[in-house]
Design a protein around this motif. Structure first.
Motif, PDB file in Angstrom:
ATOM      1  N   ASP A   1       0.850  -1.197   0.000  1.00  0.00           N
ATOM      2  CA  ASP A   1       0.000   0.000   0.000  1.00  0.00           C
ATOM      3  C   ASP A   1       0.884   1.244   0.000  1.00  0.00           C
ATOM      4  O   ASP A   1       2.111   1.154  -0.108  1.00  0.00           O
ATOM      5  N   THR A   2       0.295   2.400   0.147  1.00  0.00           N
ATOM      6  CA  THR A   2       1.055   3.648   0.097  1.00  0.00           C
ATOM      7  C   THR A   2       1.998   3.811   1.278  1.00  0.00           C
ATOM      8  O   THR A   2       2.897   4.634   1.247  1.00  0.00           O
ATOM      9  N   GLU A   3       1.793   3.035   2.330  1.00  0.00           N
ATOM     10  CA  GLU A   3       2.702   3.051   3.487  1.00  0.00           C
ATOM     11  C   GLU A   3       3.745   1.950   3.394  1.00  0.00           C
ATOM     12  O   GLU A   3       4.458   1.676   4.346  1.00  0.00           O
ATOM     13  N   TRP A   4       3.804   1.301   2.255  1.00  0.00           N
ATOM     14  CA  TRP A   4       4.749   0.243   1.950  1.00  0.00           C
ATOM     15  C   TRP A   4       4.550  -1.016   2.798  1.00  0.00           C
ATOM     16  O   TRP A   4       5.470  -1.782   3.021  1.00  0.00           O
ATOM     17  N   LYS A   5       3.328  -1.242   3.221  1.00  0.00           N
ATOM     18  CA  LYS A   5       3.000  -2.456   3.961  1.00  0.00           C
ATOM     19  C   LYS A   5       2.391  -3.447   2.975  1.00  0.00           C
ATOM     20  O   LYS A   5       1.511  -3.084   2.189  1.00  0.00           O
ATOM     21  N   PRO A   6       2.884  -4.694   2.987  1.00  0.00           N
ATOM     22  CA  PRO A   6       2.420  -5.679   2.003  1.00  0.00           C
ATOM     23  C   PRO A   6       0.918  -5.928   2.077  1.00  0.00           C
ATOM     24  O   PRO A   6       0.347  -6.081   3.150  1.00  0.00           O
TER      25      PRO A   6
END
Length: 194
Positions: A13-18
């Protein structure tokens, strides 16, 4: 289809969480799983390789996408593996929803390139050696001809009685002639030895 791909894909996602990853990505990136109920962590915290983790963290911090990097990884067995990573934006209905991380094992391709470079280097070395052999052989041939002319002149002068009996001079000229022949044979045989 997503899990069947040989290319590793991780969607974050935009927070770089898979959000999702396929088996190839889990294998290539050695992604650590997250337990149920555990708070989702950024992808770089799940990647085992520090250099790849730093690359992904840098992409997040610097808001970079459409970038690629190549990484060298050591396997447990001590072998070397080459991995190409690409980060692309994930867009849905005109807005950015996250990023797609693509991982491709390029080990075989890199090994072929390394082998090709070695073969090119060897071909260059062979060409250089053949050129040097040619450059050495020409003066040897000229010296051999001149030596033969001197030997004939000495033999002719000795037959006319203008020189004393054979000794020192003929012996030394003979040794020089043998060495020139020996060097010439080495140079002639040299390209065949490579």
């Amino acid at each position: 289809i997503f899990d069947s791909l040989g290319t590793g894909l991780v969607i974050v996602d935009t927070e770089w969480k898979p959000v999702r990853s396929n088996r190839a990505a889990e294998r290539l990136l050695a992604l650590a799983g997250q337990g149920r109920g555990e708070e989702r962590r950024p992808v770089w915290e799940l990647v085992s390789d520090g250099e790849i983790a730093a690359f992904l963290r840098g992409c997040c911090t610097e808001r970079r996408s459409n970038v690629s990097g190549e990484f060298t990884l050591a396997t447990d067995g001590g072998a070397v593996r080459f991995l190409s990573l690409t980060v692309l934006p994930a867009v849905s209905e005109g807005s950015m929803t996250g990023f797609i991380i693509s991982a491709v094992d390029v080990t075989q391709k890199r090994r072929q390139e390394i082998q090709l470079r070695r073969m090119e280097n060897m071909a260059g070395l062979t060409t250089l050696a053949a050129s040097m052999a040619h450059d050495i052989k020409n003066p040897l041939g000229a010296m051999g001809i001149q030596l033969q002319l001197v030997q004939k002149a000495v033999a002719s002068a000795r037959q006319n009685g203008t020189l004393p009996p054979p000794k020192f001079l003929e012996e030394k000229l003979g040794i020089i002639g043998e060495e020139i022949s020996h060097l010439s044979k080495i140079i002639t045989d040299f390209p065949a030895d490579i």
